[in-house]
Design a protein around this motif. Structure first.
Motif, PDB file in Angstrom:
ATOM      1  N   UNK A   1       0.810  -1.217   0.000  1.00 27.62           N
ATOM      2  CA  UNK A   1       0.000   0.000   0.000  1.00 27.62           C
ATOM      3  C   UNK A   1       0.829   1.246   0.000  1.00 27.62           C
ATOM      4  N   UNK A   2       2.122   1.129  -0.375  1.00 26.28           N
ATOM      5  CA  UNK A   2       2.990   2.305  -0.360  1.00 26.28           C
ATOM      6  C   UNK A   2       2.547   3.363  -1.362  1.00 26.28           C
ATOM      7  N   UNK A   3       1.883   2.935  -2.427  1.00 27.26           N
ATOM      8  CA  UNK A   3       1.498   3.880  -3.473  1.00 27.26           C
ATOM      9  C   UNK A   3       0.213   4.627  -3.143  1.00 27.26           C
ATOM     10  N   UNK A   4      -0.496   4.232  -2.097  1.00 26.04           N
ATOM     11  CA  UNK A   4      -1.817   4.776  -1.810  1.00 26.04           C
ATOM     12  C   UNK A   4      -1.788   5.657  -0.572  1.00 26.04           C
TER      13      UNK A   4
ATOM     14  N   UNK B   1      -5.730   3.271   4.752  1.00 30.10           N
ATOM     15  CA  UNK B   1      -4.806   2.195   4.395  1.00 30.10           C
ATOM     16  C   UNK B   1      -4.200   1.689   5.691  1.00 30.10           C
ATOM     17  N   UNK B   2      -4.430   0.419   6.004  1.00 31.28           N
ATOM     18  CA  UNK B   2      -3.924  -0.186   7.231  1.00 31.28           C
ATOM     19  C   UNK B   2      -3.118  -1.425   6.902  1.00 31.28           C
ATOM     20  N   UNK B   3      -2.321  -1.830   7.860  1.00 28.16           N
ATOM     21  CA  UNK B   3      -1.537  -3.049   7.707  1.00 28.16           C
ATOM     22  C   UNK B   3      -2.448  -4.259   7.782  1.00 28.16           C
ATOM     23  N   UNK B   4      -2.246  -5.195   6.860  1.00 27.55           N
ATOM     24  CA  UNK B   4      -3.049  -6.391   6.826  1.00 27.55           C
ATOM     25  C   UNK B   4      -2.298  -7.601   7.341  1.00 27.55           C
TER      26      UNK B   4
ATOM     27  N   UNK C   1       0.220 -10.574   7.531  1.00 28.08           N
ATOM     28  CA  UNK C   1       1.499 -10.800   6.881  1.00 28.08           C
ATOM     29  C   UNK C   1       2.086  -9.502   6.353  1.00 28.08           C
ATOM     30  N   UNK C   2       2.599  -9.567   5.121  1.00 32.26           N
ATOM     31  CA  UNK C   2       3.210  -8.398   4.499  1.00 32.26           C
ATOM     32  C   UNK C   2       2.244  -7.717   3.548  1.00 32.26           C
ATOM     33  N   UNK C   3       0.968  -7.667   3.905  1.00 31.82           N
ATOM     34  CA  UNK C   3      -0.049  -7.076   3.044  1.00 31.82           C
ATOM     35  C   UNK C   3      -0.588  -5.802   3.665  1.00 31.82           C
ATOM     36  N   UNK C   4      -1.459  -5.160   2.921  1.00 30.23           N
ATOM     37  CA  UNK C   4      -2.117  -3.953   3.405  1.00 30.23           C
ATOM     38  C   UNK C   4      -3.596  -4.044   3.043  1.00 30.23           C
ATOM     39  N   UNK C   5      -4.437  -3.468   3.895  1.00 31.40           N
ATOM     40  CA  UNK C   5      -5.877  -3.455   3.673  1.00 31.40           C
ATOM     41  C   UNK C   5      -6.272  -2.018   3.318  1.00 31.40           C
ATOM     42  N   UNK C   6      -6.867  -1.864   2.151  1.00 26.46           N
ATOM     43  CA  UNK C   6      -7.270  -0.551   1.652  1.00 26.46           C
ATOM     44  C   UNK C   6      -8.779  -0.435   1.803  1.00 26.46           C
ATOM     45  N   UNK C   7      -9.228   0.644   2.455  1.00 23.14           N
ATOM     46  CA  UNK C   7     -10.657   0.916   2.600  1.00 23.14           C
ATOM     47  C   UNK C   7     -11.026   2.050   1.674  1.00 23.14           C
TER      48      UNK C   7
ATOM     49  N   UNK D   1      -6.687 -10.944  -1.871  1.00 20.98           N
ATOM     50  CA  UNK D   1      -5.438 -10.538  -2.496  1.00 20.98           C
ATOM     51  C   UNK D   1      -5.250 -11.182  -3.861  1.00 20.98           C
ATOM     52  N   UNK D   2      -5.891 -12.332  -4.075  1.00 22.60           N
ATOM     53  CA  UNK D   2      -5.771 -12.986  -5.379  1.00 22.60           C
ATOM     54  C   UNK D   2      -6.446 -12.223  -6.498  1.00 22.60           C
ATOM     55  N   UNK D   3      -7.303 -11.263  -6.152  1.00 25.44           N
ATOM     56  CA  UNK D   3      -8.008 -10.471  -7.155  1.00 25.44           C
ATOM     57  C   UNK D   3      -7.510  -9.032  -7.208  1.00 25.44           C
TER      58      UNK D   3
END
Length: 471
Positions: A52-55, A74-77, A79-85, A135-137
């Protein structure tokens, strides 16, 4: 008596005015920095992305290029992911559960990124507010630092050297030369647009066929990694050799402008040859399809040639061939004279012989479906059959009998005392070409063939002159 009416008003105290100003400013800041109003849509869509660095807050969300909302958080999800609302407007609905999301870069003038949402297919269930796209989509763009991180240390060092040399070149006059060349960009872009349009092809599926062929070529090259490594090694050696001659290269670059000016007529001539080259490419395609089989048959010969050109054989081959090569060098003046004499013949064949030979003669219902040179070959076959005067039974004499009420004659034939006469059932419609009124055309062997007028095989039909009905 005059009555004076006086309005009585209540003044606002300074404390009340300050509180009202603070309230108005709070609402304005809230709306300016992304606060939602009560009458706006409250549909929220979440998505799990790998980065989510770009957002950031207020990053636009678009569907088919139209703004339909913005990123709210934008929050940390996991693992190494991010959750975008994201907060979407009513015009973005409905969103289906098979929706996909991709973070894309915006155009240069906009900067940053935007979220590209594809709402999914109508057959999938409709996603309610708060639905999370897995994340697969989702997908995020590859950044330059990620590309650089994937390179090895030696490659990064070489890239750093390239950038440094580019900066040095721009500092030593390259920037000024680039600035002067801007005036030539418009014609270059125009010609580039023409080339890009031609690159798409003339017929349907030309470009897709080219891409498919390029894919097969790339796959074939991928199976030759050792040979590609040798090729890169050879290229590196060539580059080092050029680098060792840097002074000579610097001296030759100023002459490049004069070379380009001299080459301009050649480029114009090449542009005129492109239609012929395009036709040649179409004609050569069947041969190229058969080329792999031919090359497989040539592999034994290539193996022999490879052994012949090996280091242990090549010096002896050069010693043996050196006298012959020197003899050929002595033949160069005579060869130049021979080519000078052959040039008018080849030009005559190219300009005045081949075009009529490849044309078709329009003869009405009797028109042949092939060009003139094919008719010539077919005539040779018939002539070869007609001149046979014997078979398995011995020699034969051929007679041709004609019957009819029309007499035809050839007129006076050189070498005969009387004209040839025959019979036919049909009248002669005419002669083609028309017999010239002034006798035979002039024969000028002193005039070069290439300067003479090309023969016209579509000549007019003349009237019949030698048909006489029987009494």
């Amino acid at each position: 008596m005059r009555w004076r009416l006086r309005s009585v008003g209540r003044r606002i105290s300074p404390l009340q005015a300050g509180l009202l100003f603070i309230a108005i400013m709070t609402v304005a800041v809230y709306v300016a920095f992304g606060g939602s109003l009560p009458w706006e849509s409250s549909y929220e869509l979440r998505a799990v992305v790998s980065s989510g660095n770009e957002l950031h807050s207020r990053t636009p969300v678009r569907i088919a290029g139209v703004d339909v909302g913005k990123v709210a958080d934008v929050k940390r999800g996991p693992g190494a992911t991010a959750v975008v609302t994201m907060e979407l407007e009513d015009k973005a609905l409905p969103i289906h559960e098979d929706a996909t999301l991709k973070v894309r870069p915006r155009i240069f003038l906009e900067g940053n990124f935007f979220v590209d949402v594809r709402p999914g297919t109508p057959s999938a269930p409709v996603a309610s507010s708060g639905y999370t796209i897995p994340i697969g989509q989702t997908a995020v763009p590859v950044q330059l630092d990620q590309v650089l991180d994937s390179l090895e240390r030696g490659t990064r060092d070489n890239l750093r050297k390239v950038v440094h040399e580019l900066a040095v070149a721009l500092d030593r006059g390259g920037a000024r030369a680039l600035n002067r060349s801007i005036a030539e960009w418009a014609p270059a872009f125009r010609q580039g647009a023409i080339a890009a349009e031609a690159f798409r092809g003339r017929a349907q599926h030309d470009l897709s066929g080219f891409i498919a062929d390029a894919e097969r070529t790339s796959r074939a090259l991928a199976g030759r990694q050792s040979q590609l490594a040798d090729l890169v090694t050879g290229l590196a050696r060539t580059t080092e050799a050029f680098a060792s001659q840097r002074a000579a290269l610097e001296a030759s670059l100023p002459e490049l402008a004069a070379t380009l000016r001299e080459a301009q007529p050649t480029f114009v001539a090449l542009n005129g040859l492109f239609p012929t080259a395009r036709a040649f490419a179409r004609e050569i395609r069947p041969g190229l399809r058969e080329a792999p089989a031919t090359l497989r048959l040539a592999n034994p010969l290539l193996t022999q040639l490879q052994g012949l050109l090996a280091p242990r054989e090549l010096p002896a081959l050069i010693r043996v061939g050196d006298p012959a090569i020197r003899s050929l060098a002595r033949l160069q003046p005579e060869l130049r004279e021979l080519l000078r004499l052959l040039w008018p013949v080849t030009e005559c064949a190219r300009r005045n012989v081949l075009p009529p030979a490849k044309s078709r003669i329009d003869d009405g219902d009797l028109s042949a479906p092939y060009p003139v040179f094919s008719e010539l070959f077919h005539g040779w076959v018939g002539l070869a059959s007609a001149v046979q005067n014997f078979d398995g039974n011995g020699h034969a004499v051929r007679y041709h009998a004609g019957f009819g009420d029309q007499t035809i004659t050839t007129g006076q034939v050189p070498g005969l005392t009387e004209p040839l006469v025959g019979l036919t059932e049909n009248k002669i419609l005419g002669s083609k070409p028309r017999k010239p009124a002034a006798g035979l055309p002039p024969f000028r062997p002193d005039v070069p063939c290439i300067s003479q007028k090309r023969v016209n095989l579509q000549a007019a039909t003349g009237p019949a002159e030698t048909t006489t009905p029987l009494p």
